[in-house]
Enzyme design. Sequence first.
Site, PDB file in Angstrom:
ATOM      1  N   ASP A  13       0.811  -1.227   0.000  1.00 41.10           N
ATOM      2  CA  ASP A  13       0.000   0.000   0.000  1.00 41.10           C
ATOM      3  C   ASP A  13       0.841   1.272   0.000  1.00 41.10           C
ATOM      4  O   ASP A  13       0.436   2.297   0.561  1.00 41.10           O
ATOM      5  CB  ASP A  13      -0.961   0.018   1.214  1.00 41.10           C
ATOM      6  CG  ASP A  13      -1.884  -1.174   1.227  1.00 41.10           C
ATOM      7  OD1 ASP A  13      -2.270  -1.625   0.135  1.00 41.10           O
ATOM      8  OD2 ASP A  13      -2.207  -1.651   2.322  1.00 41.10           O
ATOM      9  N   LYS A  16       1.858   2.109  -5.075  1.00 42.30           N
ATOM     10  CA  LYS A  16       2.381   1.518  -6.322  1.00 42.30           C
ATOM     11  C   LYS A  16       1.437   1.786  -7.492  1.00 42.30           C
ATOM     12  O   LYS A  16       1.881   2.155  -8.580  1.00 42.30           O
ATOM     13  CB  LYS A  16       2.555  -0.012  -6.145  1.00 42.30           C
ATOM     14  CG  LYS A  16       3.572  -0.382  -5.091  1.00 42.30           C
ATOM     15  CD  LYS A  16       3.659  -1.890  -4.889  1.00 42.30           C
ATOM     16  CE  LYS A  16       2.420  -2.524  -4.310  1.00 42.30           C
ATOM     17  NZ  LYS A  16       2.081  -2.094  -2.948  1.00 42.30           N
ATOM     18  N   GLY A  40      -4.530  -4.372  -3.681  1.00 41.76           N
ATOM     19  CA  GLY A  40      -5.502  -3.314  -3.938  1.00 41.76           C
ATOM     20  C   GLY A  40      -4.732  -2.092  -4.373  1.00 41.76           C
ATOM     21  O   GLY A  40      -4.080  -1.443  -3.558  1.00 41.76           O
ATOM     22  N   HIS A  41      -4.729  -1.837  -5.682  1.00 41.92           N
ATOM     23  CA  HIS A  41      -3.941  -0.729  -6.223  1.00 41.92           C
ATOM     24  C   HIS A  41      -4.888   0.379  -6.672  1.00 41.92           C
ATOM     25  O   HIS A  41      -5.722   0.171  -7.556  1.00 41.92           O
ATOM     26  CB  HIS A  41      -3.069  -1.207  -7.397  1.00 41.92           C
ATOM     27  CG  HIS A  41      -2.046  -2.215  -6.970  1.00 41.92           C
ATOM     28  ND1 HIS A  41      -1.186  -2.831  -7.836  1.00 41.92           N
ATOM     29  CD2 HIS A  41      -1.736  -2.709  -5.740  1.00 41.92           C
ATOM     30  CE1 HIS A  41      -0.399  -3.650  -7.163  1.00 41.92           C
ATOM     31  NE2 HIS A  41      -0.717  -3.606  -5.893  1.00 41.92           N
ATOM     32  N   GLN A 223       1.882  -6.097  -3.164  1.00 44.04           N
ATOM     33  CA  GLN A 223       2.384  -6.209  -1.782  1.00 44.04           C
ATOM     34  C   GLN A 223       3.688  -5.406  -1.615  1.00 44.04           C
ATOM     35  O   GLN A 223       3.864  -4.412  -2.298  1.00 44.04           O
ATOM     36  CB  GLN A 223       2.570  -7.678  -1.363  1.00 44.04           C
ATOM     37  CG  GLN A 223       1.262  -8.432  -1.160  1.00 44.04           C
ATOM     38  CD  GLN A 223       0.599  -8.924  -2.440  1.00 44.04           C
ATOM     39  OE1 GLN A 223       1.243  -9.533  -3.277  1.00 44.04           O
ATOM     40  NE2 GLN A 223      -0.674  -8.684  -2.596  1.00 44.04           N
TER      41      GLN A 223
HETATM   42  P1  GDP Z   1      -0.738   0.296  -3.536  1.00 41.72           P
HETATM   43  O1  GDP Z   1      -1.342  -0.946  -3.015  1.00 41.72           O
HETATM   44  O2  GDP Z   1       0.729   0.380  -3.301  1.00 41.72           O
HETATM   45  O3  GDP Z   1      -1.102   0.582  -4.961  1.00 41.72           O
HETATM   46  O4  GDP Z   1      -1.372   1.485  -2.658  1.00 41.72           O
HETATM   47  P2  GDP Z   1      -2.936   1.660  -2.286  1.00 41.72           P
HETATM   48  O5  GDP Z   1      -3.664   2.109  -3.494  1.00 41.72           O
HETATM   49  O6  GDP Z   1      -3.437   0.478  -1.560  1.00 41.72           O
HETATM   50  O7  GDP Z   1      -2.844   2.805  -1.202  1.00 41.72           O
HETATM   51  C1  GDP Z   1      -2.292   4.063  -1.477  1.00 41.72           C
HETATM   52  C2  GDP Z   1      -3.359   5.132  -1.222  1.00 41.72           C
HETATM   53  O8  GDP Z   1      -2.748   6.406  -1.250  1.00 41.72           O
HETATM   54  C3  GDP Z   1      -4.431   5.198  -2.314  1.00 41.72           C
HETATM   55  O9  GDP Z   1      -5.638   5.585  -1.728  1.00 41.72           O
HETATM   56  C4  GDP Z   1      -3.900   6.270  -3.270  1.00 41.72           C
HETATM   57  O10 GDP Z   1      -4.926   6.899  -4.000  1.00 41.72           O
HETATM   58  C5  GDP Z   1      -3.282   7.215  -2.278  1.00 41.72           C
HETATM   59  N1  GDP Z   1      -2.132   7.994  -2.766  1.00 41.72           N
HETATM   60  C6  GDP Z   1      -1.137   7.619  -3.599  1.00 41.72           C
HETATM   61  N2  GDP Z   1      -0.201   8.588  -3.663  1.00 41.72           N
HETATM   62  C7  GDP Z   1      -0.613   9.580  -2.848  1.00 41.72           C
HETATM   63  C8  GDP Z   1      -0.054  10.827  -2.426  1.00 41.72           C
HETATM   64  O11 GDP Z   1       1.023  11.220  -2.838  1.00 41.72           O
HETATM   65  N3  GDP Z   1      -0.773  11.564  -1.544  1.00 41.72           N
HETATM   66  C9  GDP Z   1      -1.973  11.164  -1.052  1.00 41.72           C
HETATM   67  N4  GDP Z   1      -2.599  11.947  -0.184  1.00 41.72           N
HETATM   68  N5  GDP Z   1      -2.527   9.974  -1.399  1.00 41.72           N
HETATM   69  C10 GDP Z   1      -1.844   9.214  -2.274  1.00 41.72           C
HETATM   70  P1  IMO Z   2      -0.929  -4.173  -2.174  1.00 43.24           P
HETATM   71  O1  IMO Z   2      -0.514  -4.746  -3.495  1.00 43.24           O
HETATM   72  C1  IMO Z   2      -0.881  -4.547   2.170  1.00 43.24           C
HETATM   73  C2  IMO Z   2      -1.073  -8.579   3.830  1.00 43.24           C
HETATM   74  C3  IMO Z   2      -2.311  -8.962   4.596  1.00 43.24           C
HETATM   75  C4  IMO Z   2      -1.704  -9.886   5.630  1.00 43.24           C
HETATM   76  C5  IMO Z   2      -0.631 -10.622   4.843  1.00 43.24           C
HETATM   77  C6  IMO Z   2      -1.045 -11.973   4.307  1.00 43.24           C
HETATM   78  O2  IMO Z   2      -2.219  -3.448  -2.207  1.00 43.24           O
HETATM   79  O3  IMO Z   2       0.193  -3.399  -1.556  1.00 43.24           O
HETATM   80  P2  IMO Z   2      -2.626 -12.700   2.273  1.00 43.24           P
HETATM   81  O4  IMO Z   2      -4.076 -12.482   2.046  1.00 43.24           O
HETATM   82  O5  IMO Z   2      -1.761 -12.150   1.205  1.00 43.24           O
HETATM   83  O6  IMO Z   2      -2.281 -14.128   2.595  1.00 43.24           O
HETATM   84  O7  IMO Z   2      -2.298 -11.881   3.634  1.00 43.24           O
HETATM   85  O8  IMO Z   2      -0.315  -9.777   3.733  1.00 43.24           O
HETATM   86  N1  IMO Z   2      -1.295  -8.090   2.452  1.00 43.24           N
HETATM   87  C7  IMO Z   2      -1.186  -6.809   2.099  1.00 43.24           C
HETATM   88  N2  IMO Z   2      -0.946  -5.708   2.829  1.00 43.24           N
HETATM   89  N3  IMO Z   2      -1.014  -4.435   0.840  1.00 43.24           N
HETATM   90  C8  IMO Z   2      -1.221  -5.529   0.068  1.00 43.24           C
HETATM   91  O9  IMO Z   2      -1.227  -5.487  -1.277  1.00 43.24           O
HETATM   92  C9  IMO Z   2      -1.363  -6.781   0.702  1.00 43.24           C
HETATM   93  N4  IMO Z   2      -1.592  -8.035   0.262  1.00 43.24           N
HETATM   94  C10 IMO Z   2      -1.531  -8.817   1.342  1.00 43.24           C
HETATM   95  O10 IMO Z   2      -2.933  -7.847   5.187  1.00 43.24           O
HETATM   96  O11 IMO Z   2      -1.072  -9.147   6.627  1.00 43.24           O
HETATM   97 MG    MG Z   3      -2.905  -1.556  -1.774  1.00 42.89          MG
END
Ligand code: GDP
Ligand code: IMO
Ligand code: MG
Length: 427
Positions: A13, A16, A40-41, A223
């Site tokens: 998270d 990416k 979850g991207h 991840q």
């Molecule tokens: P990922 O799993 O690495 O793709 O990240 P996620 O999408 O799960 O979580 C990142 C969150 O931060 C999302 O809600 C994005 O929309 C948000 N985001 C990404 N870059 C920025 C930033 O520079 N500032 C803010 N405020 N939010 C951001």
């Molecule tokens: P993105 O791509 C954050 C975490 C789960 C748990 C552990 C194992 O959005 O960054 P699983 O269901 O994979 O067996 O769970 O890994 N986890 C993540 N945490 N971002 C993710 O993906 C994750 N995918 C799995 O919360 O701790």
């Molecule tokens: Mg994510």
Amino acid sequence: MPSLVIIGTQWGDEGKGKIIDYLSKKADMVVRGQGGNNAGHTVVVEDKKYALHLIPSGILYEDTVNIIGNGVVVDPEGFLKELDTLEREGINTSKIIISDRAHIVFPYHKVLDALSEKSLGKNEIGTTKKGIGPCYMDKIERTGIRACDLLDEKDFIDKLSQQIDNKNIIIEKIYGEKPLEKEEILSQYKEYAKKLRPFIKDTTVLVYEALERGDKVLFEGAQGTLLDVDLGTYPYVTSSHPTSGGFTIGAGIGPTMIEEVLGIAKAYTTRVGKGPFVTEEDNEAGDRIRKAGHEFGTTTGRPRRCGWFDAVIVKYAARTNGLTAISLMLLDVLSGFDTIKICTGYDYDGEVINHFPASLKILGRCKPIYKEMKGWHEDITNCTTYDRLPEEAKAYILAIEEIVGVPIKMISVGPKRTQTIIREEIF
Ligand code: GDP
Ligand code: IMO
Ligand code: MG
């Protein structure tokens, strides 16, 4: 051979999805190599938010080819749902290809994921319950069912039927739960197989040919480094290799085919699920970060644990992934703090540790050693160049760059494409 691997440097998270979408405008192909719909991207285009789980984050560009590689575990139900959502938004989904070697997630994987978590009680991992671990278990045990098996209906149904019988024994005899309805699953998966068939190809050939042609190929990590089953905070990890090396196997390319590795790092640290977290601020500071950064899971909606930037972790990620650049994310979230902290080392019972330890017992006893920096109060979400950032924010960026030892080439100050500062062009 312009190829770029993008990986998470922390516990996932990191943002990416935003950067992969941003750089996808230059890419001919985007490739996932591990994980499944536990990812979850989030991608924000103007005011529209897209949450991608299995489908690569290059999908929002009309001409980009999006590959779900052999190392990914594919949940047909999740995939078809995601596809449908995107199609209803008018997104072109005709350039999605699923590897014939990718393993398939079945209902028993999800059930076993939940049952295993329940049986662990307070020691649960905190998985996403998407069946990821049990599906990779079958792959390693050599009993998994792959996308190529879906191409021959009779063979597929025979294999699935046998697997349901086997898993029902575990569900009934070990966990004492009700067995799964075999006929229901078989007829549902016959339909899924039909729908998935047109997407299935040998993606290793497609990726290789794209690289040979000189196409720009972007490898999308899911991840993060600390969730890697080998290098992460085991057992509080996922069951794949979210590090750069994971792509050599998960996309079927040789290590010499990777040119650059971009690490995505939040300007602070978060994690979902259980396990030690040295810089966690389980207090007002953490709550403030969670609120400002909307730190709730994209896949499960769970609140993320929040804390200060941990340079020991990102240095570890730099070393184990061979990072050539970093994109520092969510810097805007830190606006308004008088003081910001960077963890430069761990104090383990009086001894200073600079390398991320394997033992969770040791990690759990580590106290952060902080370098304190002056914060800034300005809203930076409209800063589109480095020069426009407050001096304190620049000092923070430079301090991280120096401690981690990798150039910070991109900075993100908001979720939108436009809220991105480029210090040095990559890819
Ligand atoms: P990922 O799993 O690495 O793709 O990240 P996620 O999408 O799960 O979580 C990142 C969150 O931060 C999302 O809600 C994005 O929309 C948000 N985001 C990404 N870059 C920025 C930033 O520079 N500032 C803010 N405020 N939010 C951001
Ligand atoms: P993105 O791509 C954050 C975490 C789960 C748990 C552990 C194992 O959005 O960054 P699983 O269901 O994979 O067996 O769970 O890994 N986890 C993540 N945490 N971002 C993710 O993906 C994750 N995918 C799995 O919360 O701790
Ligand atoms: Mg994510």
